[in-house]
Scaffold this motif. Structure first.
Motif, PDB file in Angstrom:
ATOM      1  N   TYR A 197       0.826  -1.209   0.000  1.00 31.31           N
ATOM      2  CA  TYR A 197       0.000   0.000   0.000  1.00 31.31           C
ATOM      3  C   TYR A 197       0.864   1.265   0.000  1.00 31.31           C
ATOM      4  CZ  TYR A 197      -3.244   3.570   1.683  1.00 31.31           C
ATOM      5  OH  TYR A 197      -3.977   4.715   1.829  1.00 31.31           O
ATOM      6  N   ILE A 198       1.861   1.306   0.880  1.00 30.31           N
ATOM      7  CA  ILE A 198       2.729   2.484   0.952  1.00 30.31           C
ATOM      8  C   ILE A 198       3.498   2.661  -0.352  1.00 30.31           C
ATOM      9  CG2 ILE A 198       4.724   3.488   2.126  1.00 30.31           C
ATOM     10  CD1 ILE A 198       3.749   2.087   4.683  1.00 30.31           C
ATOM     11  N   VAL A 201       1.110   4.082  -3.014  1.00 29.30           N
ATOM     12  CA  VAL A 201       0.849   5.497  -2.729  1.00 29.30           C
ATOM     13  C   VAL A 201       2.064   6.353  -3.081  1.00 29.30           C
ATOM     14  CG1 VAL A 201       0.413   7.169  -0.881  1.00 29.30           C
ATOM     15  CG2 VAL A 201      -0.884   5.037  -0.956  1.00 29.30           C
ATOM     16  N   MET A 220       2.062  12.712  -0.557  1.00 33.92           N
ATOM     17  CA  MET A 220       1.630  11.392  -0.074  1.00 33.92           C
ATOM     18  C   MET A 220       0.172  11.437   0.372  1.00 33.92           C
ATOM     19  SD  MET A 220       4.203   9.189  -0.304  1.00 33.92           S
ATOM     20  CE  MET A 220       3.909   7.908   0.914  1.00 33.92           C
ATOM     21  N   ARG A 221      -0.227  12.508   1.011  1.00 33.59           N
ATOM     22  CA  ARG A 221      -1.617  12.640   1.470  1.00 33.59           C
ATOM     23  C   ARG A 221      -2.582  12.724   0.277  1.00 33.59           C
ATOM     24  NH1 ARG A 221      -0.630  17.225   6.193  1.00 33.59           N
ATOM     25  NH2 ARG A 221       0.053  15.794   7.840  1.00 33.59           N
ATOM     26  N   SER A 223      -2.012  11.679  -2.706  1.00 34.93           N
ATOM     27  CA  SER A 223      -1.974  10.394  -3.398  1.00 34.93           C
ATOM     28  C   SER A 223      -2.862   9.364  -2.703  1.00 34.93           C
ATOM     29  CB  SER A 223      -0.529   9.894  -3.450  1.00 34.93           C
ATOM     30  OG  SER A 223      -0.460   8.604  -4.021  1.00 34.93           O
ATOM     31  N   ARG A 224      -2.836   9.372  -1.369  1.00 34.03           N
ATOM     32  CA  ARG A 224      -3.667   8.422  -0.615  1.00 34.03           C
ATOM     33  C   ARG A 224      -5.150   8.658  -0.884  1.00 34.03           C
ATOM     34  NH1 ARG A 224      -6.252   8.660   4.100  1.00 34.03           N
ATOM     35  NH2 ARG A 224      -5.429  10.744   4.531  1.00 34.03           N
ATOM     36  N   ARG A 225      -5.551   9.914  -0.964  1.00 32.05           N
ATOM     37  CA  ARG A 225      -6.954  10.211  -1.265  1.00 32.05           C
ATOM     38  C   ARG A 225      -7.279   9.875  -2.724  1.00 32.05           C
ATOM     39  NH1 ARG A 225      -5.725  15.002   1.787  1.00 32.05           N
ATOM     40  NH2 ARG A 225      -5.451  16.153  -0.158  1.00 32.05           N
ATOM     41  N   GLN A 228      -8.014   6.095  -3.713  1.00 27.87           N
ATOM     42  CA  GLN A 228      -9.249   5.471  -3.219  1.00 27.87           C
ATOM     43  C   GLN A 228     -10.186   5.156  -4.389  1.00 27.87           C
ATOM     44  OE1 GLN A 228     -10.941   8.089  -0.278  1.00 27.87           O
ATOM     45  NE2 GLN A 228      -9.254   7.823   1.159  1.00 27.87           N
ATOM     46  N   LEU A 231      -7.652   1.376  -5.694  1.00 28.48           N
ATOM     47  CA  LEU A 231      -6.536   0.800  -4.944  1.00 28.48           C
ATOM     48  C   LEU A 231      -6.217  -0.618  -5.394  1.00 28.48           C
ATOM     49  CD1 LEU A 231      -4.448   0.964  -2.703  1.00 28.48           C
ATOM     50  CD2 LEU A 231      -6.230   0.264  -1.079  1.00 28.48           C
TER      51      LEU A 231
END
Length: 335
Positions: A197-198, A201, A220-221, A223-225, A228, A231
């Motif tokens: 996951y990391i 991202v 990174m933030r 990218s994480r959103r 979604q 994934l």
């Protein structure tokens, strides 16, 4: 790109592969130049690391054998210890230089490919290899910031995993063997899933660092959103491309083990083929990585304004100044 921005959200895994392949084929001259200047040296460095590490460890094994056979306190023992110390110093120095060179080439390759694919997205006709090479070092600094952030997160993950593993051993050392094994088999899949996951991202954040006004933790933030909803698709693509990378590496290691039996000429030819194959895998993976970014933006009904994106990319040709937030704000598509 053939797909309209609002249609890219419907691309599946094979659709993404097809889109990336079309970009590489249609702009084959540009990407061949990028591959020759950055990706092939990166691939060669990776193979050279395998060869040199193999030779160093062969020397270490030989010196360790001499040390084991030497009488305690003898001159031969002292000589073997000095050789071992020199071998390990050489290995650590080589490893440090290799990792630094690998990082520089990897980030420059990422910057060049992402910038090129994004420029193709904006339908730029004046895109040349000279412009890409001029821009890559400027983008590299933004990518380094994001890499350091991802590295610290991965370091924290590895440290936590080691700490938990040691804690489990200490707590359950006097208990039944089934109990610690049960806990470990639960933690290992969780650790692997977190690592994947990391990594996913981070790869998307690398693209985002080039195409948006974000870097480091902020990238990174975002990218994480952004990941979604896509994934699972991104993780499967990541695993498949890494499997291809590992397959080429395994083939090269197998070739090294049978180098003498195959003949020097034939082995050298196979090495060149594997080198080109590895370079192609890396180039394709970086292109796919950028296409996934556009797919994720489309999935969230966010369309990058091509004019603003073109201005953002053109800013790299001079001293980069962060664009105003409204200039890089993603417009919501009307559904």
């Amino acid at each position: 790109m053939d797909c309209e921005p609002e249609e890219m959200q419907f691309l599946g895994m094979f659709g993404i592969y097809q889109e990336a392949a079309k970009i590489l084929v249609r702009w084959r001259r540009l990407f061949a130049q990028i591959g020759s200047a950055l990706v092939l040296p990166l691939s060669f460095l990776f193979f050279a690391h395998i060869v040199i590490s193999r030779r160093i460890f062969t020397t270490i094994d030989r010196d360790e054998t001499v040390l084991d056979d030497s009488p305690p306190g003898s001159t031969s023992e002292s000589y073997a210890l000095n050789r071992l110390s020199s071998d390990w110093s050489s290995f650590l120095l080589f490893k440090g230089v290799y990792l630094l060179a690998l990082l520089v080439l990897a980030l420059l390759s990422t910057a060049a490919v992402v910038y090129s694919v994004a420029s193709i997205y904006t339908a730029r006709r004046d895109l040349t290899f000279r412009k890409v090479i001029a821009v890559a070092p400027r983008v590299w600094r933004r990518l380094m910031s994001t890499f350091l952030c991802a590295f610290l997160i991965l370091f924290a993950l590895h440290s936590l995993a080691i700490a938990l593993f040691l804690a489990i051993i200490l707590v359950t050392i006097d208990s039944s063997i089934a109990s610690p094994l049960l806990v470990i088999f639960v933690l290992i899949p969780l650790y692997v899933a977190s690592l994947i996951y990391i990594s996913v991202v981070w790869h998307l954040a690398s693209v985002l660092s080039v195409l948006e006004d974000a870097r480091g933790l902020e990238a990174m933030r975002r990218s994480r959103r952004l990941i979604q909803g896509k994934l699972l698709l991104a993780c499967v693509i990541f695993l498949k491309l890494n499997f291809c990378f590992g397959l080429v590496e395994w083939g090269f290691r197998l070739l090294l083990a049978k180098w003498s039996s195959n003949g020097a000429g034939f082995s050298l030819l196979l090495s060149l083929v594997l080198l080109l194959l590895l370079g192609l895998v890396i180039l394709f993976a970086l292109t796919v990585q950028t296409v996934v970014y556009f797919v994720c933006k489309s999935y969230h009904h966010e369309s990058i304004d091509k004019t603003n994106l073109a201005d953002h990319l053109e800013a790299y040709m001079g001293e980069y100044e962060p664009l105003k937030s409204q200039e890089v704000q993603m417009e919501q598509l009307r559904v």
